[in-house]
Design a protein around this motif. Structure first.
Motif, short mmCIF file in Angstrom:
data_model
loop_
_atom_site.label_atom_id
_atom_site.label_comp_id
_atom_site.label_asym_id
_atom_site.label_seq_id
_atom_site.Cartn_x
_atom_site.Cartn_y
_atom_site.Cartn_z
N ILE A 115 0.84 -1.20 0.00
CA ILE A 115 0.00 0.00 0.00
C ILE A 115 0.87 1.25 0.00
O ILE A 115 0.62 2.20 -0.75
CB ILE A 115 -0.95 0.00 1.21
N GLN A 116 1.92 1.27 0.83
CA GLN A 116 2.80 2.44 0.88
C GLN A 116 3.51 2.63 -0.45
O GLN A 116 3.66 3.76 -0.93
CB GLN A 116 3.82 2.29 2.00
N GLU A 117 3.92 1.55 -1.07
CA GLU A 117 4.58 1.63 -2.38
C GLU A 117 3.60 2.17 -3.43
O GLU A 117 3.99 2.91 -4.34
CB GLU A 117 5.10 0.26 -2.79
N THR A 118 2.34 1.79 -3.30
CA THR A 118 1.31 2.27 -4.23
C THR A 118 1.09 3.76 -4.06
O THR A 118 0.94 4.50 -5.04
CB THR A 118 -0.01 1.52 -4.00
N VAL A 119 1.08 4.22 -2.81
CA VAL A 119 0.92 5.64 -2.53
C VAL A 119 2.11 6.43 -3.09
O VAL A 119 1.95 7.51 -3.67
CB VAL A 119 0.80 5.89 -1.01
N ASN A 120 3.31 5.86 -2.96
CA ASN A 120 4.53 6.53 -3.42
C ASN A 120 4.65 6.59 -4.94
O ASN A 120 5.09 7.59 -5.49
CB ASN A 120 5.77 5.84 -2.85
#
Length: 242
Positions: free
Chosen positions: A112-117
């Motif tokens: 999820i964090q990678e998707t946000v980034n």
């Protein structure tokens, strides 16, 4: 001569009066038509909703908005993925429609964090690594790109475009049933979440690429996970943007 001029004035006056009156009446008529058209358009937009009964996975988008609505109404101050995911899970557990769609898989916080980034990279990876047919991969990728171009338009335009896209997916004989489930679940969430942001004009919510990518990633697992992951990713995007 004076009598002749007087006669001409008398004879032409009614025509001047009539012409002026006709212009005034025409203007009133035009104004009335414009006003009625504006009222009709406003009523049409007021009655417009995000639904598409032709999409058998349309419930996914509705559930997305229901869960998001409950979360935003709570004015929670969570700012970590774990906290937000846990709260969304607790809200989702009370949604009977979501429970009927199957079990939602736990969120991968790192993903999820990678998707946000970097949502575009994660989107391309998700589609490329999926088990969808090549034709379906191209269709879903093109759809996601088209939404980026459409998002500045009025919702009515976006809605009609997505409805047309979904019709083409439903009638496509090259797509497997699983292809259609993934694409139509994603498009439903995109259509409903865009409505939430544009028509409700909720100051606490805007649609994002991350929100839509979360829908794709989740849909590759199942429709229930698509809803959950889209909501969580979207909230994370908002919380980190503040």
């Amino acid at each position: 001569m004076k009598n002749l001029l007087l006669l001409l004035v008398v004879l032409t006056s009614p025509f001047v009066s009539c012409t002026s009156e006709s212009i005034d009446n025409a203007k009133i008529l035009d104004d009335g038509l414009i006003e009625n058209k504006s009222k009709k358009t406003a009523k049409l937009l007021q009655n417009l909703n995000p639904e598409n009964p032709a999409n058998v996975y349309d419930i996914a988008g509705k559930i997305h908005n229901d869960i998001l609505d409950v979360y935003l109404s709570g004015n929670y101050s969570y700012n970590t993925i774990a906290q937000i995911s846990q709260k969304v899970d607790s809200i989702a557990a009370l949604n009977s429609d979501l429970l009927n769609m199957g079990t939602s898989l736990p969120c991968n916080f790192q993903e999820i964090q990678e998707t946000v980034n970097d949502p575009q990279i994660k989107l391309e990876q998700a589609i490329a690594n999926s088990l969808m047919t090549n034709a379906a991969k191209i269709s879903l990728s093109n759809f996601m790109d088209s939404i980026l171009l459409l998002e500045t338009n009025e919702y009515a335009v976006i809605h009609q475009s997505i409805i047309s896209f979904e019709a083409s997916v439903i009638s496509n004989t090259q797509f497997s049933n699983e292809d259609k489930r993934i694409i139509l679940t994603t498009s439903s969430i995109v259509r409903h979440s865009t409505y939430y942001a544009k028509e409700r004009k909720d100051k606490d919510w805007e649609t994002s690429v991350g929100n839509r990518v979360g829908a794709v990633q989740g849909a590759l697992e199942n429709s229930s996970t698509a809803v959950n992951k889209s909501v969580v990713t979207g909230i994370i995007v908002q919380s980190q943007a503040e």
